[in-house]
Structures are given as C-alpha cells and as structure tokens.
Design a protein around this motif. Sequence first.
Motif: not given
Length: 73
Positions: A23-30
Amino acid sequence: SSRYGGYNWDSPEANILLTAWQSSYLTRSVHIAEKVETELQNTADRKSHGVKQAGFLVLRQTTMPSILVETGF
C-alpha cells in the motif's frame, strides 16, 4: 518456500509488512489511474467503468505506482 522466497503466509508480522509494502504507493497509483481514466473518456471517447483495485500479481510486487489498463473485452 523457494517459490515465494521463504515468505511465511501464517506469520502475522509478515502479513502486516507485506500489506504496508503493497500500500506504500496505493495513493499515487489511484491518482494516476484516475488521470488515465479521464483522458480515455475525454480523448478516446471511451465509456468509463471506473477505477478499481485488485490484487493482481503483476501489480502486487512493484515498488512504484502502477496501474493495469484493460483496453477491451
């Protein structure tokens, strides 16, 4: 154990670390996925099916923001 690099699926600590890592890059991926979705709607006149999350193996072990675009079905 050789298939998953010795990962212990029964270890609560390992599952916590794996979840945090994923989840470390989840916000950026979304955020990137929403931009791509908007461009596909506006530029290519494609119908939106929304941005969704799934645990696909090809996205699971990346160490950068990542998206998977379904181009047709």
